[in-house]
Design a protein around this motif. Structure first.
Motif, PDB file in Angstrom:
ATOM      1  N   ASP A  79       2.383   1.398  -3.493  1.00 21.67           N
ATOM      2  CA  ASP A  79       1.761   1.872  -4.474  1.00 21.67           C
ATOM      3  C   ASP A  79       1.538   3.258  -4.640  1.00 21.67           C
ATOM      4  OD1 ASP A  79       1.292  -0.726  -5.822  1.00 21.67           O
ATOM      5  OD2 ASP A  79      -0.320  -1.296  -4.418  1.00 21.67           O
ATOM      6  N   ARG A  80       1.769   3.963  -3.573  1.00 21.55           N
ATOM      7  CA  ARG A  80       1.229   5.430  -3.429  1.00 21.55           C
ATOM      8  C   ARG A  80       2.762   6.212  -3.654  1.00 21.55           C
ATOM      9  NH1 ARG A  80      -2.256   2.468  -1.269  1.00 21.55           N
ATOM     10  NH2 ARG A  80      -4.466   3.177  -1.129  1.00 21.55           N
ATOM     11  N   ILE A 103       2.246  -5.312  -5.248  1.00 29.24           N
ATOM     12  CA  ILE A 103       1.865  -4.034  -5.693  1.00 29.24           C
ATOM     13  C   ILE A 103       1.191  -4.193  -6.816  1.00 29.24           C
ATOM     14  CG2 ILE A 103       3.834  -2.945  -4.762  1.00 29.24           C
ATOM     15  CD1 ILE A 103       5.451  -2.930  -7.487  1.00 29.24           C
ATOM     16  N   GLY A 104       0.432  -3.278  -7.366  1.00 25.80           N
ATOM     17  CA  GLY A 104      -0.417  -3.294  -8.270  1.00 25.80           C
ATOM     18  C   GLY A 104       0.258  -3.182  -9.661  1.00 25.80           C
ATOM     19  N   ASP A 105       1.235  -2.314  -9.866  1.00 28.50           N
ATOM     20  CA  ASP A 105       2.108  -2.295 -11.064  1.00 28.50           C
ATOM     21  C   ASP A 105       3.417  -2.485 -10.721  1.00 28.50           C
ATOM     22  OD1 ASP A 105      -0.134  -1.375 -12.844  1.00 28.50           O
ATOM     23  OD2 ASP A 105      -0.062   0.607 -11.863  1.00 28.50           O
ATOM     24  N   GLN A 158       0.759  -1.245   0.245  1.00 30.50           N
ATOM     25  CA  GLN A 158       0.112   0.084   0.172  1.00 30.50           C
ATOM     26  C   GLN A 158       0.995   1.237   0.146  1.00 30.50           C
ATOM     27  OE1 GLN A 158      -3.325  -0.054   2.812  1.00 30.50           O
ATOM     28  NE2 GLN A 158      -3.032  -2.209   3.100  1.00 30.50           N
TER      29      GLN A 158
END
Ligand SMILES: NC(=O)c1ccc[n+]([C@@H]2O[C@H](COP(=O)([O-])OP(=O)(O)OC[C@H]3O[C@@H](n4cnc5c(N)ncnc54)[C@H](OP(=O)(O)O)[C@@H]3O)[C@@H](O)[C@H]2O)c1
Length: 180
Positions: free
Chosen positions: A126-127, A151-153, A123
């Motif tokens: 990702d930010r 992570i997302g990407d 989290q």
């Protein structure tokens, strides 16, 4: 400048616990060979963040397992969890960018340690709020388990800041995730 650091141990295949949150694969290596490295790292830590699964694992080991002294610790959870007596714990539910500001302010110029697990560290990453990954790769392959950093990407190629050879085939890798 204060850094947000994910200091963690993983298997070669990128897991930090097995599917049942067991870390016997890690504990078998003992802590003595890593004590000096941990002592240097923790000396610069002013605030700590962890997810509820990691917190529940630690408190499941008994009160003596809580080794963070007066350092403020944020536990992320949506549930009511037991407090460790005399520990400086705050429970947090919500957006980690709010927590990022709060933890850095409390750390008062020292670093923030994201203990884990991968869920919470991801989290932050990702930010764009995770500055460094301080990873100890243990010489073992699990095949499946809880991911190091889901992570997302995918990231850009990371800058390697330091490597450390530990006894018994473990390797420390320190990477920068955010831009200076
Ligand atoms: N190898 C190592 O060095 C190392 C280091 C750390 C941890 N570990 C291990 O890794 C495993 C846990 O990793 P994990 O990634 O599965 O879990 P985790 O990050 O420790 O905890 C995830 C849980 O925290 C709560 N949470 C997360 N973000 C939140 C938010 N923004 N607001 C409110 N609650 C939030 C949620 O549970 P609830 O809302 O239901 O409470 C979520 O399921 C454990 O087995 C631990 O022992 C290993």
């Amino acid at each position: 400048m204060a850094q947000v650091q994910y200091y963690v141990a993983s298997t070669i295949d990128g897991f930090i616990a097995d599917n049942n949150d067991n870390i016997d694969w890690l504990l078998q290596f003992g802590f003595e060979n890593f004590q000096d490295d941990y002592d240097r790292f923790i000396a610069d830590v002013g605030a700590i963040v962890m997810g509820s699964t990691t917190y529940e694992w630690i408190i499941g080991e008994g009160e003596q397992a809580w080794g963070y002294g007066e350092t403020p610790v944020w536990v992320l959870t949506s549930r009511d969890l037991p407090q460790v007596p005399d520990a400086n714990i705050r429970f947090f539910h919500g957006e980690v960018s709010d927590l990022h500001r709060e933890a850095l302010a409390a750390a008062d110029g020292k670093n923030v340690w994201v203990v884990g697990g991968g869920n919470v560290a991801a989290q932050f990453a990702d930010r764009g709020l995770l500055d460094e990954l301080l990873l100890t790769v243990m010489p073992i392959v699990l095949g499946s388990g809880k991911k190091l950093l889901p992570i997302g990407d995918m990231t850009e190629p990371l800058a390697l800041l330091q490597t450390t050879a530990f006894p018994r085939g473990a390797v420390g890798l320190r990477y920068r995730l955010t831009k200076d």
